[in-house]
Design an enzyme around this catalytic site. Structure first.
Site, PDB file in Angstrom:
ATOM      1  N   SER A 145      36.400  46.833  34.630  1.00  0.00           N
ATOM      2  CA  SER A 145      36.746  45.424  34.602  1.00  0.00           C
ATOM      3  C   SER A 145      35.678  44.712  33.800  1.00  0.00           C
ATOM      4  CB  SER A 145      36.778  44.851  36.026  1.00  0.00           C
ATOM      5  OG  SER A 145      36.815  43.438  36.030  1.00  0.00           O
ATOM      6  N   TYR A 158      33.463  44.175  44.759  1.00  0.00           N
ATOM      7  CA  TYR A 158      34.230  44.495  43.553  1.00  0.00           C
ATOM      8  C   TYR A 158      33.302  44.642  42.353  1.00  0.00           C
ATOM      9  CZ  TYR A 158      38.017  44.182  40.101  1.00  0.00           C
ATOM     10  OH  TYR A 158      38.890  44.436  39.080  1.00  0.00           O
TER      11      TYR A 158
END
Length: 269
Positions: A145, A158
Site C-alpha cells: 500500500s 495497517y
C-alpha cells in the site's frame, strides 16, 4: 503486452474473490495462467469469481478457503496449492483494515491485521520460494500500500503491517536474486503500493463526500483525493492488475526488491 505471455504458468492469488485480487486473477488468466483463487466468501461469490477468471481465458481455476488469521491454515493452504503442481506466481493480496486512534485500537484487531496482512505473506513466501528457485522462475508480488511508504493517523496496525511487507519483500528479493537466469526468467520479489483505488471499500467515502458537497461522483473523488493524491484520480483494479502481469514477464528478471507506488504522486510530495 502481447497476449498469453504466461501460458503454462500457475498462480495463487490470496484475497482474490473480489476487488483488486479478482482483477489480478482475471488478468493473469487472460495471459494464460492457471489460477488458484483464495478467500472467505459465500459459495455464490466464489462461483462468480471462478466464472470471471475462466471467461477471461484461464485454462483452469480452483478456490481455496483457508483462514489466514491462523498460521496452521496458511500452512494447509500452501500444502493444498503445491500438492498438485508447482507454483510459478504468488500474489499476496489478502488484507483487512480497521481505523482507530492508537490508544483505542483493540489488541485483538492488531493481532488480526498483522496476521492476515503480514504474517500470512511470510508463510506463503517461505513455502513457495524454494521450489521457485529450484525451477529457475518465480514471481512473488506483494500488494502492500502507499501506507507501506508513508503513514496516516488511525491506522497503526495497517501501516505497521504494510511497512513490514515492504521490508520482508526486500529481504526475500536479496536472498533469491541470483536464482535462475535471464533465459529461465529468474526469481523476483516486489511490492506494489497502491494509493486510492476504486474498490467497494471506498465507495461509502465517495458517496458521503458527494452528499456533503452536493456534487457528482467525479467532483467528490477529486475533493476526497486532493489532500493526498495529486492526480486527483483513483486507480482502477484492472490497472493494478496490468502492472502485476508485466512483473511476471521474463523481461522483468532484473526488477526485484522494488516497492512500486501507483499513487498519483502521493509519495512524490
Amino acid at each position: 503486452m502481447s497476449e498469453k505471455t504466461l501460458t503454462g504458468r500457475r498462480a495463487l492469488v490470496t484475497g482474490s474473490l473480489q476487488g483488486i485480487g479478482l482483477a489480478i486473477a482475471r488478468e493473469l488468466g487472460r495471459q494464460g495462467c492457471t489460477l488458484v483463487l483464495h478467500g472467505l466468501a459465500s459459495d455464490t461469490l466464489a462461483r462468480d469469481a471462478c466464472a470471471a477468471v475462466l471467461e477471461a481465458g484461464a485454462p483452469a481455476v480452483e478456490v481455496l478457503t483457508h483462514n489466514l488469521r491462523d498460521a496452521s491454515q496458511v500452512q494447509l493452504l500452501m500444502e493444498a496449492t503445491l500438492a498438485t503442481s508447482p507454483l510459478d506466481i504468488l500474489v499476496n493480496n489478502a488484507g483487512i483494515q480497521h481505523t482507530a486512534p492508537l490508544a483505542d485500537m483493540p489488541r485483538a484487531t492488531w493481532d488480526d491485521i498483522i496476521a492476515i496482512n503480514l504474517s500470512a505473506a511470510f508463510d506463503t513466501m517461505r513455502l513457495a520460494l524454494p521450489q521457485m528457485a529450484r525451477r529457475g522462475y518465480g514471481r512473488v508480488i506483494n500488494i502492500a500500500s502507499v501506507h507501506g511508504l508513508v503513514a496516516s493517523v488511525h491506522k497503526a496496525p495497517y501501516v505497521a503491517a504494510k511497512f513490514g511487507m515492504v521490508g520482508l519483500s526486500r529481504v526475500a528479493a536479496l536472498e533469491y536474486a541470483n536464482a535462475g537466469s535471464r533465459e529461465s526468467g529468474g526469481v523476483t520479489v516486489n511490492c506494489i503500493c497502491p494509493g486510492w483505488t476504486e474498490t467497494a471499500i471506498i465507495q461509502p467515502q465517495i458517496d458521503a463526500r458527494a452528499q456533503q458537497l452536493g456534487t457528482g461522483r467525479e467532483a467528490a473523488i477529486r475533493d476526497l483525493l486532493k489532500e493526498k493524491q495529486p492526480s486527483q484520480r483513483t486507480s482502477l483494479p484492472d490497472e493494478i492488475a496490468r502492472v502485476v502481469t508485466w512483473l511476471c514477464e521474463p523481461a522483468a528478471h532484473n526488477l526485484t526488491g522494488v516497492s512500486l507506488p501507483i499513487d498519483g504522486g502521493w509519495t512524490a510530495q
